[in-house]
Enzyme design. Structure first.
Site, PDB file in Angstrom:
ATOM      1  N   LYS A  22       9.306  17.059  15.439  1.00  0.00           N
ATOM      2  CA  LYS A  22       9.648  15.680  15.048  1.00  0.00           C
ATOM      3  C   LYS A  22      10.709  15.676  13.956  1.00  0.00           C
ATOM      4  O   LYS A  22      11.696  14.964  14.025  1.00  0.00           O
ATOM      5  CB  LYS A  22       8.397  14.951  14.542  1.00  0.00           C
ATOM      6  CG  LYS A  22       8.706  13.630  13.853  1.00  0.00           C
ATOM      7  CD  LYS A  22       7.488  12.968  13.283  1.00  0.00           C
ATOM      8  CE  LYS A  22       7.232  13.287  11.836  1.00  0.00           C
ATOM      9  NZ  LYS A  22       8.062  12.538  10.882  1.00  0.00           N
ATOM     10  N   ASN A  23      10.500  16.495  12.929  1.00  0.00           N
ATOM     11  CA  ASN A  23      11.401  16.429  11.775  1.00  0.00           C
ATOM     12  C   ASN A  23      12.774  17.014  12.055  1.00  0.00           C
ATOM     13  O   ASN A  23      13.688  16.855  11.250  1.00  0.00           O
ATOM     14  CB  ASN A  23      10.768  17.129  10.566  1.00  0.00           C
ATOM     15  CG  ASN A  23       9.654  16.298   9.973  1.00  0.00           C
ATOM     16  OD1 ASN A  23       9.437  15.161  10.392  1.00  0.00           O
ATOM     17  ND2 ASN A  23       8.937  16.866   9.013  1.00  0.00           N
ATOM     18  N   CYS A 116       6.471   4.447   1.489  1.00  0.00           N
ATOM     19  CA  CYS A 116       5.465   4.474   2.537  1.00  0.00           C
ATOM     20  C   CYS A 116       4.144   4.866   1.892  1.00  0.00           C
ATOM     21  O   CYS A 116       4.073   5.033   0.673  1.00  0.00           O
ATOM     22  CB  CYS A 116       5.868   5.439   3.641  1.00  0.00           C
ATOM     23  SG  CYS A 116       5.913   7.127   3.119  1.00  0.00           S
ATOM     24  N   ARG A 121       9.292   7.366  -2.346  1.00  0.00           N
ATOM     25  CA  ARG A 121      10.379   7.929  -1.555  1.00  0.00           C
ATOM     26  C   ARG A 121      11.747   7.268  -1.779  1.00  0.00           C
ATOM     27  O   ARG A 121      12.315   6.620  -0.885  1.00  0.00           O
ATOM     28  CB  ARG A 121       9.997   7.919  -0.078  1.00  0.00           C
ATOM     29  CG  ARG A 121       8.661   8.582   0.147  1.00  0.00           C
ATOM     30  CD  ARG A 121       8.291   8.740   1.571  1.00  0.00           C
ATOM     31  NE  ARG A 121       8.972   9.845   2.208  1.00  0.00           N
ATOM     32  CZ  ARG A 121       8.631  10.325   3.401  1.00  0.00           C
ATOM     33  NH1 ARG A 121       7.640   9.797   4.057  1.00  0.00           N
ATOM     34  NH2 ARG A 121       9.285  11.337   3.921  1.00  0.00           N
ATOM     35  N   ASP A 304       3.434  18.815   4.583  1.00  0.00           N
ATOM     36  CA  ASP A 304       2.992  18.255   5.865  1.00  0.00           C
ATOM     37  C   ASP A 304       1.776  18.972   6.451  1.00  0.00           C
ATOM     38  O   ASP A 304       1.250  18.542   7.482  1.00  0.00           O
ATOM     39  CB  ASP A 304       4.150  18.274   6.883  1.00  0.00           C
ATOM     40  CG  ASP A 304       5.191  17.205   6.581  1.00  0.00           C
ATOM     41  OD1 ASP A 304       4.935  16.352   5.714  1.00  0.00           O
ATOM     42  OD2 ASP A 304       6.270  17.232   7.212  1.00  0.00           O
ATOM     43  N   ARG A 396       3.021   8.483  15.993  1.00  0.00           N
ATOM     44  CA  ARG A 396       4.393   8.567  15.469  1.00  0.00           C
ATOM     45  C   ARG A 396       4.912   9.990  15.543  1.00  0.00           C
ATOM     46  O   ARG A 396       6.103  10.208  15.751  1.00  0.00           O
ATOM     47  CB  ARG A 396       4.431   8.127  14.006  1.00  0.00           C
ATOM     48  CG  ARG A 396       4.176   6.661  13.803  1.00  0.00           C
ATOM     49  CD  ARG A 396       4.409   6.299  12.385  1.00  0.00           C
ATOM     50  NE  ARG A 396       5.751   6.707  11.992  1.00  0.00           N
ATOM     51  CZ  ARG A 396       6.251   6.582  10.786  1.00  0.00           C
ATOM     52  NH1 ARG A 396       5.521   6.051   9.838  1.00  0.00           N
ATOM     53  NH2 ARG A 396       7.467   6.977  10.518  1.00  0.00           N
TER      54      ARG A 396
END
Ligand code: UD1
Length: 414
Positions: A22-23, A116, A121, A304, A396
């Site tokens: 994803k990243n 978030c 952030r 993460d 997500r």
């Protein structure tokens, strides 16, 4: 609201393939804005965030389509300058379009991404990096406007090795004039992957994977095909599932070096880890010991993976100290784990986790992506049923996580 039910107690065994990262894929998609003609990304995971980035590209006048693990992008017309509010606020990573847009068109108007659930952030490091390259910014009415007649190479020192800022500055500098040196750059594998995509398009970049990245600007970049690197966070989550269920899981399609910080911790916990060229096997061989975790930029232990490792500590033998150094509010999962019988005390930015002999299934709520994975892992180890609410967060960033766990023997009902 979407939810799922985990019935704990099954031992997970077997083989499962990691999806694309994803990243990596989010900035890769943003980078196609700078590339003329057709680009194809392969090994693309089927995620809500990918869908949002595809919508963003289409809104900016680039045609992008997902089909069975591929995204085909046609960048044939003039790119638009204004990123839609609803897409940037739906996903912070949409801010990745800022660097490519201003590099390609000289102007970008992007809504402030906002914070978030895991932290505030800010984007100051991105903006400071842009400024060094001659890109001016104005923040007004909730938007950042970026302007540059031309992007001029310079030395950019990152106050912190921010992943997103390194990628944004690297992308912008690729279409600049002269040499840019990014000092204290992020070394995450996903930054390397974005750099490789740019190099394949004609960019001149050296030092990827180190803390000094040197970019010689080029006038144009050409679309081409690129495979997304595999998702080290998803792979790591599946390996932790082996530990939590006293199982034996092999994750294929991985780059084992990318998971080294996690593998060291799993070994210290007492798991047997076998590494092959592109696969990792984690096998439970006896009592799990508590290990301390401290998150750091790569090659340190990834933030993460912190929530998932905390889930493991709640059933390990002894007390573990989990220290989160990257995000200021990333212990939300701890409060939910308490509902399942965990023993966790949070004090001065660290979580003190003392293992308990049994967890009991409960109703819990996902607050952010990785917290979601942690709660499902805890559900696998708990007695009885765990009802997990807030599944949209999980979707997500994990490509069919419940389905992958089911192929390994988990009892999960969606
Ligand atoms: C990326 C990852 C995210 C991961 C994080 C850290 C993507 C899409 N997301 O997020 O999953 O958890 O790296 O490995 O790749 N910061 C500032 N100012 C800035 C930028 C960052 O203060 O301008 C702070 C952040 O608030 C945070 C820390 O720096 O506390 C790290 O952020 P950063 O490395 O930028 O993370 P992201 O790129 O947002």
């Amino acid at each position: 609201m979407p939810r799922l039910k985990v019935i704990g107690g099954n031992v997970l065994t077997g083989e499962v393939a990691a999806s694309g990262a994803k990243n990596a894929v989010l900035p890769l998609l943003a980078a196609t804005l700078m590339m003329d003609g057709h680009s194809t990304l392969t090994n693309v995971p089927n995620l809500m965030d990918v869908n949002i980035m595809i919508k963003m590209l289409n809104a900016l006048g680039v045609r992008a389509e997902y089909h069975r693990g591929h995204v085909k992008v046609a960048n044939l017309k003039k790119v638009r300058h204004i990123a839609p509010y609803e897409l940037v606020t739906a996903m912070r990573a949409s801010f990745f379009v800022a660097g490519p847009l201003v590099a390609k068109t000289g102007y970008a108007k992007v809504p402030l991404p906002g914070g978030c659930s895991i932290g505030s952030r800010p984007i100051d490091i991105h903006l400071k990096g842009f400024e060094c390259l001659g890109i001016t910014h104005k923040i007004e009415h909730g938007f950042v406007e970026l302007r540059a007649k031309k992007i001029i190479g310079n030395t950019v020192y990152m106050d912190f090795p921010s992943v997103g800022a390194t990628e944004n500055v690297m992308m912008a500098a690729s279409l600049g004039e002269g040499t840019t040196i990014i000092e204290n750059a992020a070394r995450e594998p996903e930054v390397w992957d974005v750099g490789q995509f740019l190099v394949g398009a004609g960019a001149r970049i050296e030092g990827l994977g180190t803390s000094t990245i040197v970019i010689e600007g080029v006038p144009t970049l050409q679309g081409h095909e690129h495979p997304t690197i595999s998702d080290r966070v998803e792979a790591g989550t599946l390996l932790i599932a082996a530990a939590m269920t006293k199982g034996d899981i092999t994750v294929t399609h991985v780059v084992p070096e990318h998971l080294e910080p996690l593998l060291q911790k799993l070994k210290a916990s007492g798991m047997e880890i076998t590494v092959n060229e592109t696969s990792i096997r984690a096998r439970y061989v006896g009592v799990l010991k508590a290990v301390d975790i401290e998150t750091q930029p790569f090659p340190g232990f990834p933030t993460d993976m912190q929530a998932q490792m905390m889930a493991l500590q709640i059933i390990a033998d002894g007390t573990s100290v989990v220290t989160e150094n990257i995000f200021e509010n990333r212990f939300m999962h701890a409060h939910e784990l308490l509902r399942m019988g965990a023993n966790i005390r949070i004090h001065n930015g660290a979580a003190y986790v003392t293992g308990v002999p049994r967890l009991s299934g409960a109703e819990v709520k996902i607050t952010d992506l990785r917290a979601g994975a942690a709660l499902i892992l805890a559900g696998l180890a708990a007695e009885g049923e765990t009802i997990v609410h807030g599944l949209q967060h999980l979707r997500r960033g994990y490509d069919d996580f419940p389905g992958k766990l089911r192929t390994l023997g988990a009892h999960i009902i969606e």
